[in-house]
Design an enzyme around this catalytic site. Sequence first.
Site, PDB file in Angstrom:
ATOM      1  N   GLU A   1     -41.067  28.881   0.248  1.00 24.03           N
ATOM      2  CA  GLU A   1     -40.133  29.372  -0.771  1.00 24.03           C
ATOM      3  C   GLU A   1     -39.929  28.353  -1.902  1.00 24.03           C
ATOM      4  O   GLU A   1     -38.809  28.049  -2.280  1.00 24.03           O
ATOM      5  CB  GLU A   1     -38.784  29.725  -0.135  1.00 24.03           C
ATOM      6  CG  GLU A   1     -38.882  30.915   0.817  1.00 24.03           C
ATOM      7  CD  GLU A   1     -37.533  31.450   1.298  1.00 24.03           C
ATOM      8  OE1 GLU A   1     -36.584  30.656   1.378  1.00 24.03           O
ATOM      9  OE2 GLU A   1     -37.462  32.654   1.592  1.00 24.03           O
TER      10      GLU A   1
ATOM     11  N   ASP B   1     -37.622  37.183   8.893  1.00 20.01           N
ATOM     12  CA  ASP B   1     -36.455  36.387   8.512  1.00 20.01           C
ATOM     13  C   ASP B   1     -35.392  36.665   9.559  1.00 20.01           C
ATOM     14  O   ASP B   1     -35.697  37.139  10.631  1.00 20.01           O
ATOM     15  CB  ASP B   1     -35.999  36.758   7.098  1.00 20.01           C
ATOM     16  CG  ASP B   1     -35.295  35.596   6.421  1.00 20.01           C
ATOM     17  OD1 ASP B   1     -34.858  34.685   7.139  1.00 20.01           O
ATOM     18  OD2 ASP B   1     -35.181  35.595   5.176  1.00 20.01           O
TER      19      ASP B   1
ATOM     20  N   GLU C   1     -25.813  35.979   7.345  1.00 15.31           N
ATOM     21  CA  GLU C   1     -26.407  36.322   6.052  1.00 15.31           C
ATOM     22  C   GLU C   1     -26.781  37.802   5.976  1.00 15.31           C
ATOM     23  O   GLU C   1     -26.463  38.477   4.999  1.00 15.31           O
ATOM     24  CB  GLU C   1     -27.662  35.466   5.817  1.00 15.31           C
ATOM     25  CG  GLU C   1     -28.452  35.898   4.583  1.00 15.31           C
ATOM     26  CD  GLU C   1     -29.716  35.081   4.349  1.00 15.31           C
ATOM     27  OE1 GLU C   1     -30.008  34.178   5.153  1.00 15.31           O
ATOM     28  OE2 GLU C   1     -30.390  35.356   3.342  1.00 15.31           O
TER      29      GLU C   1
HETATM   30  O1  GCW Z   1     -33.194  33.890   4.905  1.00 19.64           O
HETATM   31  C1  GCW Z   1     -33.625  33.066   3.888  1.00 19.64           C
HETATM   32  C2  GCW Z   1     -32.422  32.793   3.061  1.00 19.64           C
HETATM   33  C3  GCW Z   1     -32.524  31.533   2.253  1.00 19.64           C
HETATM   34  C4  GCW Z   1     -32.914  30.398   3.192  1.00 19.64           C
HETATM   35  C5  GCW Z   1     -34.241  30.734   3.837  1.00 19.64           C
HETATM   36  C6  GCW Z   1     -34.671  29.675   4.853  1.00 19.64           C
HETATM   37  C7  GCW Z   1     -32.262  28.094   3.106  1.00 19.64           C
HETATM   38  O2  GCW Z   1     -32.168  33.894   2.226  1.00 19.64           O
HETATM   39  O3  GCW Z   1     -31.287  31.298   1.659  1.00 19.64           O
HETATM   40  O4  GCW Z   1     -32.964  29.161   2.532  1.00 19.64           O
HETATM   41  O5  GCW Z   1     -34.134  31.935   4.537  1.00 19.64           O
HETATM   42  O6  GCW Z   1     -34.439  29.889   6.026  1.00 19.64           O
HETATM   43  O7  GCW Z   1     -35.214  28.654   4.454  1.00 19.64           O
END
Ligand code: GCW
Length: 689
Positions: free
Chosen positions: A268, A341, A369
């Site tokens: 990312e 995720d 989240e």
């Molecule tokens: O789920 C996603 C989140 C990001 C997060 C990323 C990760 C810290 O939206 O905010 O970043 O995963 O786990 O690195």
Amino acid sequence: MIMKVSVYVFLLFLFSLNLRAENGHDLWLRNKSTSHVNVVCSKSSPTLSIAVQELQQGWQGKDGVKVILTVKNDKAIRNNGFRLSPAGIQANTDLGILYGVYELLRRQQTGEIIEENVCNPSYEFRILDHWDNPNGTIERGYAGQSIFWRSGDTALSVTQNDRTLWKEYARADASIGINGAVLNNVNASPMMLSKKYLQRVKAIAEVLGPYGIRTYLSINFSSPAVIGGLKTSDPLDPEVIKWWKGKAREIYSLIPDFGGFLVKASSEGQPGPQDFGRTHADGANMLADALNPFGGIVMWRAFVYSPTDLDRAKQAYNEFMPLDGQFRDNVIIQVKNGPVDFQPREPFSPLFGAMKKTSVMPEFQVTQEYLGQAIHLVFLATMWEECLQSETYQKGAGSTVARCTDGSVYPQKHTAIAGVSNIGLDTNWCGHPFAQANWYAFGRLAWNNSLTSEKIADEWIKLTFAPVVPGQATSTLFSTEWTEHFLIPVRRMMLQSREAAVNYMMPLGIHHIFAGNHHYGPGPWYAPRGLRPDWTPPYYHKADTLGMGFERTRAGSDAVSQYHEPLGSQFNDLNTCPDKYLLWFHHLPWDYKMKSGRKLWDEICYHYETGLQQVREFQKIWDKVESYVDTDRFILIQSKLRSQCANAQVWKDACLLYFQQFSRMPIPYDIERPVNNLEDLIRNDTRRR
Ligand code: GCW
């Protein structure tokens, strides 16, 4: 009968007398001692002093009893485990004694019997990851600012208030067996490794240390270039290697019990070894070598995916499997529970039970989240239990994710588990009083990965909501009345809550259909032009007039083949793929006939409706327990349930009306009609409602 009524009235009276306002700050540690205990401990240390003090402050056993704390080597006890007996606690380490004390007190307060047994932790490292930024904000934090960092002129000064809060935090962690804290966000600022920030890390570590909590830092892979002034951060460059070695030495000279680094690299947009044509192993090993002389570890995250791949769910496995056996002994690969995720439901990541020569640790997300943030009541233990108990078949039946990560299936040099923390400066730490249960559950499962959600919920409710009557042991107050009218319904609500969220958010294997960025409400339509496709919901749901779902079978992306047999084939085959993962693995026509006999479209509709009705049921359960809860917590939870309900309605309406454009089928007529218009929902989806 009259007798019964009067006992009931009397009990209610007793409860109401003792329903003092509670702001939730004391968490599950609100019960005080009700009698005197005589603690005998031959050694002394800061950790043992805490153990003695905790016993004295929380003792609810017989008055005047002698409890002996013995630090003595015993082969049956591993790591910081302990032997508990009615006469006392024995452990190999001081910390083991402290854990034994918390266990003893928990058993007293929840009314469990205390008999001789050895308790060893499932994992060596049980860590909370704080996604806290140096300016005090928290990525995906819903309970206020960071307890560790703040902005402004006094950002780096350490106050008495800071120390008090860190101590309370450490105590809460230790009481559930957590022994590590990563103090900053995995999207890490290089600044964190600068001298002045390290001074604050040292101050935090000094408070956490006596509670057995080691501090760790997330590092930014470009640090050598950004704060070290080097031309590169290439992990094979001699200057870079030297820089990290020097940095490790500097850190350990300040913080001798420092735990190590957590790394989000080449993920990312974060820098990483791949920027220099190197592998994850090159990057992780370079850091591991720097930490090794001091006993530190590297937790290297496997959360990697690139926009060019056709199936995000496959990428971590593809990148890491070829590296099995190449990592140093003090590297642990940190893997999120699911392959995409932290969705409300995913099958387990195929990286569990895959590598044989590499330590792998699960990463769970305690902060909600994707599960309603600090507004929805969602007890996550059931989700983690589902993951931990998933069968990987790595070495035949019985190779659950739990056993593949705790060293039972293949030995691991180190074993660990991490949870992304949900705490902040809010008085009650977590925003939602029930979110405290997720912090609690994470610690309990990290200590014992075969605990059931039911047991954890039971303990937590008793510790958190039991009536407090001065001088009376908590467990004596669990009347049949209280159990039937409070404990059982509230426990049922907790145990159903995650399934409810899956139902009203994304049932049947649907995933990642959240509104962009905030991830609170629905956004199955969200696909701004130019955005990477794998950051938009249509990439995941693939709805069209023919049907919906992500084809990950052998005829599709073939993600199923990343699972061992017979699981891969089970997922691949429509007859054996569990309904809960159906649209995760299959793209199916709207009129596909489900096992229930219903058409896919109807089944989807019923799930959304069921989810909404479950939350309405939770409201009723909660309203009915009013007389057992202090007003402050009662009202707060009642109001959050109202918002949750409104949001569940939004989810149902948004998803059904949006997908109906493709299915072109009616919403079954026995289901309540949507109350929102799709256009309004789309117009407002960037607002967190
Ligand atoms: O789920 C996603 C989140 C990001 C997060 C990323 C990760 C810290 O939206 O905010 O970043 O995963 O786990 O690195």
